[in-house]
Design a protein around this motif. Sequence first.
Motif, PDB file in Angstrom:
ATOM      1  N   GLY A  32       0.902  -1.143  -0.439  1.00  0.00           N
ATOM      2  CA  GLY A  32      -0.321  -0.074  -0.164  1.00  0.00           C
ATOM      3  C   GLY A  32       1.354   0.992  -0.044  1.00  0.00           C
ATOM      4  N   LEU A  33       2.448   1.028   0.013  1.00  0.00           N
ATOM      5  CA  LEU A  33       2.670   2.400  -0.147  1.00  0.00           C
ATOM      6  C   LEU A  33       3.588   1.970  -0.891  1.00  0.00           C
ATOM      7  CD1 LEU A  33       3.198   5.144   1.767  1.00  0.00           C
ATOM      8  CD2 LEU A  33       4.948   3.312   3.355  1.00  0.00           C
ATOM      9  N   PHE A  34       3.825   2.690  -1.798  1.00  0.00           N
ATOM     10  CA  PHE A  34       5.047   3.084  -2.789  1.00  0.00           C
ATOM     11  C   PHE A  34       6.070   4.318  -3.227  1.00  0.00           C
ATOM     12  CE2 PHE A  34       1.545   0.399  -3.777  1.00  0.00           C
ATOM     13  CZ  PHE A  34       1.988  -1.145  -3.842  1.00  0.00           C
ATOM     14  N   GLU A  35       7.033   3.945  -3.904  1.00  0.00           N
ATOM     15  CA  GLU A  35       8.381   4.964  -4.369  1.00  0.00           C
ATOM     16  C   GLU A  35       7.214   5.587  -4.993  1.00  0.00           C
ATOM     17  OE1 GLU A  35      12.474   3.903  -4.631  1.00  0.00           O
ATOM     18  OE2 GLU A  35      12.059   5.945  -3.415  1.00  0.00           O
ATOM     19  N   ILE A  36       7.218   6.974  -5.832  1.00  0.00           N
ATOM     20  CA  ILE A  36       6.927   7.037  -7.380  1.00  0.00           C
ATOM     21  C   ILE A  36       7.926   7.654  -7.663  1.00  0.00           C
ATOM     22  CG2 ILE A  36       5.536   8.982  -8.195  1.00  0.00           C
ATOM     23  CD1 ILE A  36       3.531   9.158  -5.552  1.00  0.00           C
ATOM     24  N   ASP A  37       8.827   6.860  -7.998  1.00  0.00           N
ATOM     25  CA  ASP A  37       9.715   6.688  -9.868  1.00  0.00           C
ATOM     26  C   ASP A  37       9.552   7.007 -10.502  1.00  0.00           C
ATOM     27  OD1 ASP A  37       9.279   4.501 -10.073  1.00  0.00           O
ATOM     28  OD2 ASP A  37      10.959   3.226  -9.134  1.00  0.00           O
ATOM     29  N   LEU A  53       5.678   8.952  -1.333  1.00  0.00           N
ATOM     30  CA  LEU A  53       4.987   7.970  -1.860  1.00  0.00           C
ATOM     31  C   LEU A  53       3.788   8.130  -2.311  1.00  0.00           C
ATOM     32  CD1 LEU A  53       6.787   7.519   1.891  1.00  0.00           C
ATOM     33  CD2 LEU A  53       7.704   6.559  -0.551  1.00  0.00           C
ATOM     34  N   GLN A  54       3.137   7.096  -3.108  1.00  0.00           N
ATOM     35  CA  GLN A  54       1.711   7.001  -3.367  1.00  0.00           C
ATOM     36  C   GLN A  54       1.266   5.995  -1.800  1.00  0.00           C
ATOM     37  OE1 GLN A  54       0.593   4.942  -6.563  1.00  0.00           O
ATOM     38  NE2 GLN A  54      -1.474   5.743  -5.957  1.00  0.00           N
ATOM     39  N   PHE A  55      -0.021   6.502  -1.302  1.00  0.00           N
ATOM     40  CA  PHE A  55      -0.139   5.300  -0.552  1.00  0.00           C
ATOM     41  C   PHE A  55      -1.719   4.813  -0.657  1.00  0.00           C
ATOM     42  CE2 PHE A  55      -3.385   4.487   3.230  1.00  0.00           C
ATOM     43  CZ  PHE A  55      -2.447   3.731   4.006  1.00  0.00           C
ATOM     44  N   LYS A  59     -12.701   7.782  -4.518  1.00  0.00           N
ATOM     45  CA  LYS A  59     -11.731   7.520  -5.555  1.00  0.00           C
ATOM     46  C   LYS A  59     -10.592   8.709  -5.338  1.00  0.00           C
ATOM     47  CE  LYS A  59     -15.675   6.251  -8.097  1.00  0.00           C
ATOM     48  NZ  LYS A  59     -16.905   7.181  -9.410  1.00  0.00           N
ATOM     49  N   ALA A  60      -9.780   9.082  -4.164  1.00  0.00           N
ATOM     50  CA  ALA A  60      -9.212  10.122  -3.992  1.00  0.00           C
ATOM     51  C   ALA A  60      -7.426   9.613  -4.354  1.00  0.00           C
ATOM     52  CB  ALA A  60      -9.284  11.256  -2.749  1.00  0.00           C
ATOM     53  N   ASP A  61      -6.651  10.840  -4.564  1.00  0.00           N
ATOM     54  CA  ASP A  61      -5.439   9.711  -5.020  1.00  0.00           C
ATOM     55  C   ASP A  61      -4.501  10.819  -4.197  1.00  0.00           C
ATOM     56  OD1 ASP A  61      -5.194   8.782  -7.533  1.00  0.00           O
ATOM     57  OD2 ASP A  61      -5.219  10.103  -8.232  1.00  0.00           O
ATOM     58  N   PHE A  62      -3.557   9.793  -3.215  1.00  0.00           N
ATOM     59  CA  PHE A  62      -3.167   9.860  -1.746  1.00  0.00           C
ATOM     60  C   PHE A  62      -1.766   9.622  -1.578  1.00  0.00           C
ATOM     61  CE2 PHE A  62      -7.386   8.181  -0.393  1.00  0.00           C
ATOM     62  CZ  PHE A  62      -7.836   8.767   0.647  1.00  0.00           C
TER      63      PHE A  62
END
Length: 452
Positions: free
Chosen positions: A38-43, A126-128, A135-138
């Motif tokens: 659920g937590l990703f680095e936005i590379d 980071l994307q959560f 529907k929001a982006d975190f």
Amino acid sequence: MEMSAAAGGLETSGRRQGSSTVKRRRWGGLRQQWKLLGLFEIDQQHEFYSLTCMMKEGLAAATQSTIDNPPTNELSDEDFRLEVTQIHKDFTMETFAGPVFASLRGSLGMTEQEYQQSLCSENCYLQFISNSKSKADFFLTNDKRFFLKTQNKREIKFLLSNLKIYLEHLRKYPHSLLVKFLGVHRIKIPHRRKKYFIVMQSVFYPDDRINARYDIKGCEVSRWTEPAPEGSQIIVVLKDLNFEGQYITLDRQRPWLLRQVEIDTQFLRRLNVLDYSLLLAHQPLHLDERHQSLSFATLIMRTKKSVNPGSSPIHAGIAPVPGAVPEDDCTLLLSEIDGGCLKKSQEGDASSGGTHQTSPEHAGPGRDATELQDFRAQNRRLLPNLKNPLHVIDGPEQRYFIGIIDIFTVYSFKKRLEHLWKRLRHPGRSFSTVSPQTYCLRLCHWVQDHTK
């Protein structure tokens, strides 16, 4: 900032065709790198890389504007309505009520440089990905201090129209548990839909040792989440039914929490709001943290933070904001917490070269009693000496992170119809879509029943 369409990250049709393959290939690497689900680095390979780079550039310019031109006068009605547009190479960024949010950030102990550094560092966002229906982006800053969340136009309009009331509530109750909104922006990218987003202070900061997180609404329908496998480091935000059988153990701080939840939820009731969440997390206290109140030096530091959380200087001309109260209220807090420390606090500050404190016996007739009454009316508490003190409450053995989020859902005609439909579908069971009055009381009862 050089940003072509080809470098925009999965934006062209060709890149979209291979996106699923790329994501599958990266999945194992991301899990190994972060050990978090659920937590990703936005590379550079991430679909949101282009967007977050633009957000960073826009936020850097917006913050630099307040650094170069700090507000010096009292906040005016024009400040609340102010919209500033800054044009960049590949997009435009609009900032709403900039001076108002800059003032609020200062009251929370943040310098603009510190805020800018966290939001605009070279490190990736980071994307959560939560289990929320939203529907929001975190997004999180790399240090996990700030949340950025996309919002629809209606939600942004609601926040801005109630911004003055929100700030008045934080002034009246400086230790409120309501989420702290730090900025509202809109980004326009050619040939794409406009995106509104807000910047918020993360309730779960710092999160290094947090071992459980909960999203509480005080009801039972759809309020269970499958926990992460035992021993794993996967992030799963649990819900009400997962918390059953547990308690928030605060001892002496329990009355404060019950009162503050009541104050904040009554405020939201007056705004005709429902479906907000009480975020809750906990971690065990170290031995030295359990006994820090026995240290007199720590007590003095925590007292100063409690009466004026802002460690950064606030311009004399700016209207009061959360926590910005006279330094001499420190003596009142000490007398409230521990009457025996009153004289020691004055001697300690004098010997350490601290700011002179005005003691009640040297104040005007009746002044101390009046200020102490005001202090109690504001429902303040002795804050921990941490980076996120307003959302951290220490019990005897656990440290709790608590905050109220998602305060944009109004009890509209559509929600009233949804309430009637759910009553038919879930007879005898509690669900989230109820009147603001019922929602407020129910959440207060949940906190009362699950604390000791």
